[in-house]
Scaffold this motif. Structure first.
Motif, PDB file in Angstrom:
ATOM      1  N   GLY A  52      14.563   3.330-115.595  1.00  0.00           N
ATOM      2  CA  GLY A  52      14.650   1.823-115.375  1.00  0.00           C
ATOM      3  C   GLY A  52      15.706   1.370-116.295  1.00  0.00           C
ATOM      4  O   GLY A  52      15.866   1.522-117.299  1.00  0.00           O
ATOM      5  N   VAL A  53      16.661   0.554-115.450  1.00  0.00           N
ATOM      6  CA  VAL A  53      17.849  -0.145-116.118  1.00  0.00           C
ATOM      7  C   VAL A  53      17.703  -1.718-115.765  1.00  0.00           C
ATOM      8  O   VAL A  53      17.168  -2.098-114.885  1.00  0.00           O
ATOM      9  N   CYS A  54      18.353  -2.256-116.613  1.00  0.00           N
ATOM     10  CA  CYS A  54      18.208  -3.930-116.619  1.00  0.00           C
ATOM     11  C   CYS A  54      19.166  -4.457-115.659  1.00  0.00           C
ATOM     12  O   CYS A  54      19.901  -3.673-115.058  1.00  0.00           O
ATOM     13  N   TYR A  55      19.264  -5.594-115.294  1.00  0.00           N
ATOM     14  CA  TYR A  55      20.114  -6.291-114.221  1.00  0.00           C
ATOM     15  C   TYR A  55      21.649  -6.153-114.370  1.00  0.00           C
ATOM     16  O   TYR A  55      22.260  -5.470-113.515  1.00  0.00           O
ATOM     17  N   SER A  56      21.956  -6.115-115.820  1.00  0.00           N
ATOM     18  CA  SER A  56      23.485  -6.075-116.109  1.00  0.00           C
ATOM     19  C   SER A  56      23.971  -4.617-116.008  1.00  0.00           C
ATOM     20  O   SER A  56      24.925  -4.383-115.511  1.00  0.00           O
ATOM     21  N   CYS A  57      23.036  -3.673-116.680  1.00  0.00           N
ATOM     22  CA  CYS A  57      23.342  -2.114-116.474  1.00  0.00           C
ATOM     23  C   CYS A  57      23.444  -1.748-115.058  1.00  0.00           C
ATOM     24  O   CYS A  57      24.273  -0.832-114.558  1.00  0.00           O
ATOM     25  N   SER A  58      22.473  -2.237-114.041  1.00  0.00           N
ATOM     26  CA  SER A  58      22.584  -2.073-112.417  1.00  0.00           C
ATOM     27  C   SER A  58      23.823  -2.224-112.016  1.00  0.00           C
ATOM     28  O   SER A  58      24.159  -1.425-111.223  1.00  0.00           O
ATOM     29  N   ILE A  59      24.548  -3.001-112.515  1.00  0.00           N
ATOM     30  CA  ILE A  59      25.907  -3.595-111.979  1.00  0.00           C
ATOM     31  C   ILE A  59      27.223  -2.991-112.713  1.00  0.00           C
ATOM     32  O   ILE A  59      27.912  -2.322-112.187  1.00  0.00           O
ATOM     33  N   GLN A  60      26.914  -3.025-114.287  1.00  0.00           N
ATOM     34  CA  GLN A  60      28.094  -2.609-114.988  1.00  0.00           C
ATOM     35  C   GLN A  60      28.191  -1.061-114.976  1.00  0.00           C
ATOM     36  O   GLN A  60      29.126  -0.289-115.344  1.00  0.00           O
ATOM     37  N   CYS A  61      26.819  -0.180-114.943  1.00  0.00           N
ATOM     38  CA  CYS A  61      26.885   0.994-115.267  1.00  0.00           C
ATOM     39  C   CYS A  61      26.274   2.205-114.203  1.00  0.00           C
ATOM     40  O   CYS A  61      26.683   3.277-114.191  1.00  0.00           O
ATOM     41  N   HIS A  62      25.709   1.230-113.349  1.00  0.00           N
ATOM     42  CA  HIS A  62      25.058   2.236-112.042  1.00  0.00           C
ATOM     43  C   HIS A  62      25.442   1.636-110.744  1.00  0.00           C
ATOM     44  O   HIS A  62      24.534   1.739-109.622  1.00  0.00           O
ATOM     45  N   THR A  64      27.369   2.478-108.459  1.00  0.00           N
ATOM     46  CA  THR A  64      27.592   3.635-107.344  1.00  0.00           C
ATOM     47  C   THR A  64      26.333   4.623-107.311  1.00  0.00           C
ATOM     48  O   THR A  64      26.433   5.527-106.583  1.00  0.00           O
ATOM     49  N   CYS A  65      25.498   4.243-108.037  1.00  0.00           N
ATOM     50  CA  CYS A  65      24.152   5.059-108.010  1.00  0.00           C
ATOM     51  C   CYS A  65      23.131   4.874-106.817  1.00  0.00           C
ATOM     52  O   CYS A  65      23.369   3.699-106.297  1.00  0.00           O
ATOM     53  N   ASP A  66      22.113   5.424-106.664  1.00  0.00           N
ATOM     54  CA  ASP A  66      21.051   5.164-105.643  1.00  0.00           C
ATOM     55  C   ASP A  66      20.059   4.435-106.455  1.00  0.00           C
ATOM     56  O   ASP A  66      19.244   4.760-107.267  1.00  0.00           O
ATOM     57  N   LEU A  67      20.102   3.005-106.093  1.00  0.00           N
ATOM     58  CA  LEU A  67      19.293   2.046-107.047  1.00  0.00           C
ATOM     59  C   LEU A  67      18.123   1.439-106.288  1.00  0.00           C
ATOM     60  O   LEU A  67      18.268   1.363-105.004  1.00  0.00           O
ATOM     61  N   VAL A  68      17.099   1.426-106.608  1.00  0.00           N
ATOM     62  CA  VAL A  68      15.994   0.655-106.162  1.00  0.00           C
ATOM     63  C   VAL A  68      15.380  -0.471-106.958  1.00  0.00           C
ATOM     64  O   VAL A  68      15.257  -0.383-108.067  1.00  0.00           O
ATOM     65  N   GLU A  69      15.643  -1.709-106.189  1.00  0.00           N
ATOM     66  CA  GLU A  69      15.134  -2.894-106.831  1.00  0.00           C
ATOM     67  C   GLU A  69      13.627  -3.027-107.098  1.00  0.00           C
ATOM     68  O   GLU A  69      12.636  -2.917-106.119  1.00  0.00           O
ATOM     69  N   LEU A  70      12.999  -3.038-108.305  1.00  0.00           N
ATOM     70  CA  LEU A  70      11.610  -3.232-108.896  1.00  0.00           C
ATOM     71  C   LEU A  70      10.907  -4.450-108.939  1.00  0.00           C
ATOM     72  O   LEU A  70       9.799  -4.719-109.355  1.00  0.00           O
ATOM     73  N   PHE A  71      11.973  -5.506-109.228  1.00  0.00           N
ATOM     74  CA  PHE A  71      11.666  -6.733-109.395  1.00  0.00           C
ATOM     75  C   PHE A  71      10.975  -6.623-110.888  1.00  0.00           C
ATOM     76  O   PHE A  71      11.553  -5.811-111.775  1.00  0.00           O
ATOM     77  N   ASP A  72      10.223  -7.717-111.367  1.00  0.00           N
ATOM     78  CA  ASP A  72       9.572  -7.781-112.694  1.00  0.00           C
ATOM     79  C   ASP A  72       8.904  -6.516-113.075  1.00  0.00           C
ATOM     80  O   ASP A  72       7.715  -6.401-112.416  1.00  0.00           O
ATOM     81  N   LYS A  73       9.209  -6.026-114.236  1.00  0.00           N
ATOM     82  CA  LYS A  73       8.084  -4.945-114.873  1.00  0.00           C
ATOM     83  C   LYS A  73       7.848  -5.480-116.442  1.00  0.00           C
ATOM     84  O   LYS A  73       9.050  -6.140-117.033  1.00  0.00           O
ATOM     85  N   ARG A  74       6.568  -5.302-116.786  1.00  0.00           N
ATOM     86  CA  ARG A  74       6.145  -5.829-117.768  1.00  0.00           C
ATOM     87  C   ARG A  74       6.383  -4.560-119.286  1.00  0.00           C
ATOM     88  O   ARG A  74       6.125  -3.581-118.905  1.00  0.00           O
ATOM     89  N   ASN A  75       6.587  -5.485-120.365  1.00  0.00           N
ATOM     90  CA  ASN A  75       6.723  -4.676-121.411  1.00  0.00           C
ATOM     91  C   ASN A  75       7.644  -3.385-121.341  1.00  0.00           C
ATOM     92  O   ASN A  75       7.385  -2.135-121.252  1.00  0.00           O
ATOM     93  N   PHE A  76       8.739  -3.397-120.572  1.00  0.00           N
ATOM     94  CA  PHE A  76       9.638  -2.694-120.286  1.00  0.00           C
ATOM     95  C   PHE A  76      11.218  -2.677-121.064  1.00  0.00           C
ATOM     96  O   PHE A  76      11.648  -3.939-121.202  1.00  0.00           O
ATOM     97  N   SER A  77      11.956  -1.588-121.457  1.00  0.00           N
ATOM     98  CA  SER A  77      12.984  -1.519-122.438  1.00  0.00           C
ATOM     99  C   SER A  77      14.119  -0.819-121.359  1.00  0.00           C
ATOM    100  O   SER A  77      13.586   0.067-120.841  1.00  0.00           O
TER     101      SER A  77
END
Length: 359
Positions: A52-62, A64-77
């Motif tokens: 699981g990655v944050c919004y910024s890393c989904s754009i800056q680091c991933h 070209t990857c196969d991403l799935v948007e999960l919306f909000d998750k509690r207590n996640f780093s």
């Protein structure tokens, strides 16, 4: 190309700019790893060990990857660039934002479930953006990991194989406007004694909008399942008698009512303990982290005028605007098939387009 023709072109493209801003409204330059476990929008990267990655890393680091948007998750780093991303011996690549030189230590409190593989609900299916099926996220989420559930799975009936329409209505399923929150039968079954105690309390009427039983298609081995048509014929009462599992739909303002109930209970009461220690988030509004908003850049004309004010030559300014025109034209061509085929444009599609332009 004259300055007037450029302005005319820009005017036609402003709607496209607005749409792009809606799709990606935040500044993708802040990785949340250092913030620790927080409630935040999360993207699952199925290319990188389903982390699981944050919004910024989904754009800056991933991007070209196969991403799935999960919306909000509690207590996640954010797990971008942590040992969890490379735990199977993959070659180390740093987080493009943090620039870490070695894999960072992952947060052991992160909970991983089927959502991170792109699967949802008790039917374990991928999300279909082209369906009109309603999906609800469980606000408790202690057992289901804040999963999303289809309306027909909540009822325990099989989906109608025929195409559905926007006015799709399932018998026995509450009107969306009649409740604010949803707790799945998965979590209720885990804490059955707590919820039976809640339902027997006089405050229940101020909290619970609907109690909806489901037909258990998994455990009912002798049944072929209830289709949409059979549900219409058999009626809600027979459905309620067919399974002990149920979901709860919560009234508007349920958090404040949960808080009042918690405060009214004596010390040592199991229901009070549940609200105090197990699910305190049910009694207060959860704060959701949002990345900083993207700075307003203005229209292409405004940027051109700013450039002129900074003593750039008229020719240089127009050359810049022509470059913008070319990329906008390519984006328009890219989006045209989606519009013609009435296909949903995902964030990953937009990312893929811009990544292609960099090559």
């Amino acid at each position: 190309m004259s300055e007037i023709s450029v302005k005319e072109y820009v005017k036609r493209q402003e709607e496209l700019e607005d749409e792009a801003n809606k799709l990606m409204p935040y500044d993708p330059s802040h990785c949340t790893y250092s913030m620790g476990p927080i409630r935040q929008p999360i993207f699952a990267c199925r290319t990188c060990n389903s982390i699981g990655v944050c919004y910024s890393c989904s754009i800056q680091c991933h991007s070209t990857c196969d991403l799935v948007e999960l919306f909000d998750k509690r207590n996640f780093s954010c797990d971008c660039g942590t040992e969890r991303q490379f735990e199977h011996g993959e070659k180390f690549t740093p987080c493009n934002i943090r620039k870490n030189t070695t894999p960072d230590i992952p947060d052991m409190s992160n909970r991983y479930g089927q959502n991170f593989k792109g699967l949802f609900c008790s039917c374990h299916r991928e999300y279909d953006p082209n369906t009109t099926t309603t999906m609800l996220q469980c606000v408790l989420g202690l057992e289901c990991n804040e999963d999303w559930f289809h309306d027909h799975c909540i009822l325990g009936i099989e989906e109608n194989p025929d195409p559905v329409t926007e006015d799709r209505k399932l018998p026995g399923f509450p009107e969306l406007s009649s409740f604010e929150g949803f707790i799945s039968w998965v979590c209720i079954d885990k804490y059955s004694s707590i919820f039976e105690k809640l339902l027997s309390h006089e405050a229940c009427d101020k909290i619970i909008a609907h109690k909806v039983y489901r037909r258990d298609l998994v455990s009912d081995q002798n049944s072929e399942g209830m289709t949409l048509e059979s549900t219409k014929k058999r009626g809600l009462e027979e459905m309620e008698n067919s399974s002990g599992s149920y979901s709860l739909f919560l009234k508007e303002g349920y958090r404040e009512e949960f808080k009042r109930l918690r405060d009214s209970l004596p010390e040592g009461d199991s229901l009070k303990s549940f609200f105090m220690h197990t699910a305190p988030f049910l009694t207060c509004e959860e704060k959701v982290y949002e990345p900083p908003e993207e700075q307003e850049q203005g229209s292409l004309v405004e940027m051109g005028e700013t450039a002129l004010a900074q003593n750039l030559s008229h020719q240089q300014t127009l050359a810049s605007l022509v470059a913008f025109q070319q990329i906008k034209s390519k984006l328009t061509d890219f989006l045209r098939p989606f519009a013609e085929n009435d296909k949903v444009v995902s964030e990953s599609d937009i990312k893929q387009f811009f990544d292609t332009q960099k090559k």
